[in-house]
Design a protein around this motif. Structure first.
Motif, PDB file in Angstrom:
ATOM      1  N   SER A   1       0.830  -1.214   0.000  1.00  0.00           N
ATOM      2  CA  SER A   1       0.000   0.000   0.000  1.00  0.00           C
ATOM      3  C   SER A   1       0.857   1.254   0.000  1.00  0.00           C
ATOM      4  O   SER A   1       0.368   2.349  -0.248  1.00  0.00           O
ATOM      5  CB  SER A   1      -0.921   0.005   1.226  1.00  0.00           C
ATOM      6  OG  SER A   1      -1.824  -1.062   1.149  1.00  0.00           O
TER       7      SER A   1
ATOM      8  N   MET B   1      -2.849   8.685  -6.642  1.00  0.00           N
ATOM      9  CA  MET B   1      -2.582   7.347  -6.105  1.00  0.00           C
ATOM     10  C   MET B   1      -3.236   6.272  -6.970  1.00  0.00           C
ATOM     11  O   MET B   1      -2.610   5.252  -7.307  1.00  0.00           O
ATOM     12  CB  MET B   1      -3.104   7.256  -4.658  1.00  0.00           C
ATOM     13  CG  MET B   1      -2.283   8.080  -3.679  1.00  0.00           C
ATOM     14  SD  MET B   1      -3.140   8.429  -2.128  1.00  0.00           S
ATOM     15  CE  MET B   1      -2.707   7.042  -1.179  1.00  0.00           C
TER      16      MET B   1
ATOM     17  N   TYR C   1      -5.961   4.114   2.389  1.00  0.00           N
ATOM     18  CA  TYR C   1      -5.098   4.933   1.536  1.00  0.00           C
ATOM     19  C   TYR C   1      -5.356   6.398   1.826  1.00  0.00           C
ATOM     20  O   TYR C   1      -6.488   6.871   1.737  1.00  0.00           O
ATOM     21  CB  TYR C   1      -5.369   4.650   0.054  1.00  0.00           C
ATOM     22  CG  TYR C   1      -4.918   3.287  -0.372  1.00  0.00           C
ATOM     23  CD1 TYR C   1      -3.589   3.064  -0.713  1.00  0.00           C
ATOM     24  CD2 TYR C   1      -5.801   2.215  -0.416  1.00  0.00           C
ATOM     25  CE1 TYR C   1      -3.159   1.805  -1.103  1.00  0.00           C
ATOM     26  CE2 TYR C   1      -5.374   0.953  -0.800  1.00  0.00           C
ATOM     27  CZ  TYR C   1      -4.054   0.755  -1.143  1.00  0.00           C
ATOM     28  OH  TYR C   1      -3.625  -0.488  -1.521  1.00  0.00           O
ATOM     29  N   TYR C   2      -4.333   7.118   2.189  1.00  0.00           N
ATOM     30  CA  TYR C   2      -4.443   8.557   2.352  1.00  0.00           C
ATOM     31  C   TYR C   2      -3.042   9.135   2.230  1.00  0.00           C
ATOM     32  O   TYR C   2      -2.072   8.504   2.634  1.00  0.00           O
ATOM     33  CB  TYR C   2      -5.091   8.911   3.696  1.00  0.00           C
ATOM     34  CG  TYR C   2      -5.724  10.283   3.699  1.00  0.00           C
ATOM     35  CD1 TYR C   2      -6.785  10.562   2.835  1.00  0.00           C
ATOM     36  CD2 TYR C   2      -5.232  11.293   4.510  1.00  0.00           C
ATOM     37  CE1 TYR C   2      -7.348  11.824   2.801  1.00  0.00           C
ATOM     38  CE2 TYR C   2      -5.797  12.560   4.481  1.00  0.00           C
ATOM     39  CZ  TYR C   2      -6.848  12.824   3.627  1.00  0.00           C
ATOM     40  OH  TYR C   2      -7.402  14.074   3.584  1.00  0.00           O
ATOM     41  N   SER C   3      -2.970  10.321   1.655  1.00  0.00           N
ATOM     42  CA  SER C   3      -1.635  10.838   1.346  1.00  0.00           C
ATOM     43  C   SER C   3      -0.832  11.222   2.589  1.00  0.00           C
ATOM     44  O   SER C   3       0.368  11.413   2.501  1.00  0.00           O
ATOM     45  CB  SER C   3      -1.736  12.024   0.387  1.00  0.00           C
ATOM     46  OG  SER C   3      -2.764  12.883   0.812  1.00  0.00           O
TER      47      SER C   3
ATOM     48  N   LEU D   1      -0.569   9.179   5.074  1.00  0.00           N
ATOM     49  CA  LEU D   1      -0.266   7.894   5.700  1.00  0.00           C
ATOM     50  C   LEU D   1       0.755   7.147   4.830  1.00  0.00           C
ATOM     51  O   LEU D   1       0.390   6.447   3.891  1.00  0.00           O
ATOM     52  CB  LEU D   1      -1.563   7.074   5.818  1.00  0.00           C
ATOM     53  CG  LEU D   1      -1.488   5.796   6.630  1.00  0.00           C
ATOM     54  CD1 LEU D   1      -1.273   6.099   8.104  1.00  0.00           C
ATOM     55  CD2 LEU D   1      -2.762   4.978   6.458  1.00  0.00           C
TER      56      LEU D   1
ATOM     57  N   GLY E   1       0.424   3.378   3.892  1.00  0.00           N
ATOM     58  CA  GLY E   1      -0.878   2.882   3.453  1.00  0.00           C
ATOM     59  C   GLY E   1      -1.562   2.080   4.548  1.00  0.00           C
ATOM     60  O   GLY E   1      -2.616   1.506   4.358  1.00  0.00           O
TER      61      GLY E   1
END
Lengths: 468, 476
Positions: A303, A323, B82-84, B86, B89
């Motif tokens: 991820s 992303m 999912y987050y920018s 973090l 991920g």
């Protein structure tokens, strides 16, 4: 082999290795990136167990300042900002890295057909696959360009290509070698492994690679043993268990014959060789169990590959779209499929009956194998039914009944974490086939000792398909 | 209609450790962006977490102070999304096995003591900080991986005041433990409040709203008061409260909708495979517990017993640990505890507010001596405050200052009496005015006496003697 190197011939040997490696790459596509060795040569220590020995690293081993792609498009331009722990250890031992090798994308595959630079070919027969995922490392050692290469083994990713390419492939006990800096596949199954062409070299290499690393909390505090000094091929009284379910599943008569001859010779050397059967139901569960655990962990492990901080970034209107676009473009279809399976297995409504159930089945399999090794020093079986498959044999990375036990039994080494090794036992139609031995946790010494005995029997020490 | 208000609070608190939760990069608040990061914090491929022992120790201290049962088998889990902000991920947290369960803290509201139960405390890592500009987003990874504890209360609070008292009690406790800076304005302590209303006496919970990012304790109370009124008005009007996440807008003094509750996010929690369960040594836990810093409640009791201060003074002193620490040092010299307390809360605090400076730099012995001089009436309050205190704050010996400036208060009655008689002699008109009921004349004569004594006469004695002498004159 390691003994052929000394301080006087370092530069010449390294140059020679690079020439051979380039040749090997032209023939087999086993290299992703060549490394200029001049800085390493200049800063080489005065002594070390692998002094001046040219080596290759699988391209999922992070090397500071040297591109590390794991053969995935999303990491095509990735240059790590740190060295993996084993890279430091190898440097400290005096080894000289000359290249990074081809592999299945993100180590997820058993064929080396899924690499973003294309398949790695088998040096013994270029119409055949090298096996994977550490195909490039296996091929380059088989080609004689280097005597040592790092691989990684999550399913049998060192031991299977070792069998197909006719080299020694070692996967020590889980926790014996630090995984820090190895681009992961599945954390609970991943092992650092390596290739050599002799058991002695394998025993020296483990002395260099093994040991506690505070950066990897799963690495063991156990002292590293003097494997090479203690190497002893006398196996009188050693109890060896033939993996009967695998033997029964063999369809290739030549493989049976070669394996049978080996067993007879082991007995002749004084080993006690007996058949052991495992619960067939459990063995049939190996592959689905493996797929679930590996893919569930992999989907989380990868991820971080989102194009935000490193790797290939595809534009988008906001960070979320960046992303999505980066990941869509960055991964091959097989990888995306595995992420979907992994994600599905982790969903709150599925996790208990899929991922957690797989972990429970894994535990049952481990207990079954442990019971066997409580009574035997070693479990032995052919690494595969046959020599390396042809390149167009695509079914290998799919779930299918056909290959359930014979082709996947080495996953047991990853489930248990027990030390497991493949070494050549013979040739069929000019192509090598390997034998696999698995021992008790942290009993690498016994594994090497039995391996040394097999090496004596087969006479296939330093087997290579040397590039001109 | 009458309602029961149900409030639960989740607090994220950054632990004050030298390095990150799972990496060896330093934790420094306010450092230049992206300078306190390494490959682990950035989530680079191949990196692995390594648990910060100091963070575990601090979590154990917190659990102990808040009476939680400690799980000596430390396990971590992955929370996947999912987050920018973090990097990996996923966040490493303790979903399935929090380090502490079932504790409480006592609060005091309107002289009533109440126990607020704490459901759980778990350890985790912070995310990066994002700055959304017009068309770009900047990310500072310094905060990524900073150790956090999340403290989850039971829904035991019923109004904004109780909630504020709970947050303040926690803030004080964590501060006294020395485990965190607990600065809400800097984000080292962050507070999410869940508020719902239900018909009085009902045991069915109403729909809750979560208020996020409250940056002060005052705003906790204001936001809740507003939110309770808002929900009450909706319910009274027969409308439904919609589940949502809100924030408190300081300018509007309202809670504002951030997002409606979307379908619950599945974080796909599963055990972190790179950290084997860690069994903590019982002796280590016991040693940490035995060596716990003094907590606010213990100190309160000590101040009542040792100094005889009243509850109000104690609570004001305790609220500022450095001030209380300084007070204790001053009390090694000062004789009058109440007077010293008044000085700390009054003159000393005022001087620091006005002139800046650090409590830690105060020479507490000198300050104690100054207070003793006032207490012994050797120095008038005004001279002590205006002339001597500024010198003491510059680390000057008050005795030397008083001597040099000739400030020693004269309490010798006979000496003062002679000046009083002198003034009465000289100021016949003022005496006449006083006789005629002009009070100002007395003030004038006191002033004259003080002037002649160069300010050293004890004003109370001057007043007393003047009145006595004037009475004599009038009666004659």
């Amino acid at each position: 082999m390691f003994k052929d190197y000394n301080l006087e011939n370092v530069k010449a040997k390294v140059s020679e290795a690079l020439v051979k490696a380039k040749k090997s790459n032209e023939l087999y596509n086993d290299v992703v990136t060549f490394v200029d060795p001049s800085e390493q040569l200049a800063t080489m220590p005065k002594s070390g167990k692998m002094l001046g020995i040219p080596i290759a690293l699988k391209d999922n081993v992070c090397t500071k300042g040297i591109k590390t792609t794991a053969c995935s498009n999303i990491l095509n331009d990735y240059v790590p900002i740190y060295d993996a722990t084993i890279v430091k250890k190898l440097k400290d031992a005096g080894a000289i890295t000359i290249c990074k090798t081809n592999m299945d994308e993100l180590a997820m595959g058993g064929t080396n057909l899924t690499s973003n630079i294309g398949a790695c070919l088998n040096p013994w027969d270029t119409s055949r696959m090298s096996g994977g995922s550490s195909g490039g490392s296996a091929a380059i050692v088989a080609s004689g360009a280097v005597d040592f290469a790092i691989g990684s083994d999550t399913g049998d990713s060192v031991r299977k290509p070792a069998s197909y390419c006719g080299v020694v492939g070692v996967k020590p006990t889980y926790g014996r070698i630090s995984r820090y800096g190895i681009i992961p596949y599945s954390s609970s199954l991943d092992h650092v492994g390596y290739f050599t062409r002799s058991i002695y070299d394998a025993s020296v290499a483990l002395e260099v690679l093994a040991g506690r690393d505070d950066l990897d909390m799963t690495s063991s505090n156990r002292e590293v043993e003097a494997y090479s000094d203690n190497l002893n091929s006398d196996i009188r009284g050693k109890k060896i268990a033939i993996f009967k379910n695998v033997y029964d599943g063999l369809t290739n008569e030549q493989t049976k014959e070669i394996f049978g001859k080996l067993l007879a010779n082991l007995k002749a050397k004084g080993a006690i060789v007996e058949e052991v059967s495992f619960d067939e139901q459990l063995l049939k569960a190996i592959l689905p169990t493996y797929y679930l655990i590996a893919n569930c962990e992999a989907t989380a492990n990868h991820s971080n590959l989102d194009g935000i901080r490193f790797g290939v970034r595809k534009d988008g209107k906001d960070v979320e779209e960046i992303m999505i676009n980066s990941r869509t473009a960055g991964f091959g279809s097989l990888i995306r499929k595995r992420f979907v399976i992994g994600s599905y297995g982790l969903f709150v409504e599925n996790q208990e009956k899929l991922f957690r159930q797989a972990q429970r089945v894994r535990r049952l399999i481990v207990e079954e194998v442990k019971r066997c090794l409580d009574n035997y020093d070693c479990l032995i079986a052919p690494a595969s039914n046959d020599i390396a498959p042809k390149l167009d044999d695509h079914g290998r990375d799919e779930l299918s009944n056909e290959y359930l036990i014979v082709e996947n039994h080495m996953i047991i080494g990853n489930f248990t974490g027990y030390p497991s090794m493949t070494l050549p036992m013979g040739l069929i139609d000019g192509c090598p086939i390997g034998v696999n031995i698995t021992c008790r946790a942290f009993d690498e010494q016994t594994m090497f000792n039995i391996g040394a005995s097999i090496e004596e029997i087969t006479g296939l020490k330093d087997l290579k398909k040397e590039v001109a | 209609m009458e309602y029961d208000v149900v409030i639960g609070i989740e607090i994220h608190c950054e632990l004050k450790t030298a390095t990150k939760m799972f990496s060896s990069a330093p934790c420094i608040f306010g450092a230049k962006a992206n300078t306190c990061v390494n490959e682990v914090d950035l989530g680079h491929p191949g990196t692995m977490p390594c648990v910060n022992k100091e963070a575990v120790k601090k979590a154990i201290q917190i659990c102990t102070a808040l009476h939680l049962e400690i799980d000596s088998l430390v396990k971590f889990d992955r929370k996947n999304y999912y987050y920018s902000d973090l990097p990996k991920g996923f966040q490493i947290t303790q979903q399935f096995h929090p380090i502490g369960k079932n504790g409480y803290i006592k609060i005091n509201v309107d002289k009533e003591e109440k126990k607020i139960r704490i459901n759980r405390i778990h350890m985790e890592e912070d995310t990066a900080k994002q700055f959304h500009l017009n068309d770009i987003t900047l990310i500072d990874y310094n905060r990524a991986g900073t150790p956090l504890v999340e403290i989850v209360s039971e829904p035991d609070m019923q109004n904004g005041k109780e909630a504020a008292a709970y947050v303040e009690a926690l803030r004080q406790t964590l501060y006294y433990l020395g485990v965190s800076d607990v600065k809400m304005e800097e984000g080292s302590m962050r507070c999410d409040v869940n508020v719902s209303l239900k018909p009085k006496g009902s045991n069915v919970f109403g729909t809750k709203n979560e208020i996020k990012n409250l940056n002060s304790i005052a705003n906790v109370q204001k936001a809740i008061d507003y939110e309770v009124a808002r929900q009450k008005a909706l319910l009274d009007a027969g409308k439904n409260v919609e589940q949502a996440t809100r924030r408190y807008d300081e300018a509007l003094k309202e809670t504002v909708l951030m997002r409606k509750k979307e379908g619950t996010v599945d974080y796909k929690f599963f055990p972190e495979p790179n950290i084997f369960p860690i069994l903590l040594d019982d002796a280590w836990i016991k040693a940490i517990q035995a060596d716990l810093p003094e907590l606010p409640d213990v100190r309160k009791a000590r101040y009542a017993k040792d100094y005889g201060l009243n509850d109000y003074d104690i609570s004001v002193l305790i609220a500022n640990k450095e001030l209380a620490d300084t007070y204790e040092k001053v009390m090694k010299t000062a004789n009058n505890a109440k007077m010293a307390c008044n000085w700390m809360l009054g003159e000393v605090s005022a001087w620091l507010n006005k002139n800046g400076g650090n409590l830690a730099n105060i020479n507490c012995e000198y300050l104690g001596q100054l207070i003793n001089m006032v207490d012994a009436k050797e120095l008038s309050n005004s001279q002590a405050k205006d002339v001597v205190l500024p010198e003491v704050m510059k680390n000057n010996d008050p005795k030397v200052v008083v001597e040099a400036k000739g400030l020693k208060q004269v309490s010798d009655t006979s000496a003062i009496l002679s000046i009083v008689l002198e003034v009465l002699n000289e100021q016949a008109q003022s005496v006449e005015d006083y006789k005629n009921g002009k009070d100002r004349a007395l003030k004038f004569m006191v002033g004259q006496v003080m002037k002649k004594s160069k300010g050293q006469a004890n004003p109370q004695i001057v007043n007393k003697l003047l009145l006595e002498e004037l009475a004599k004159i009038i009666n004659n």
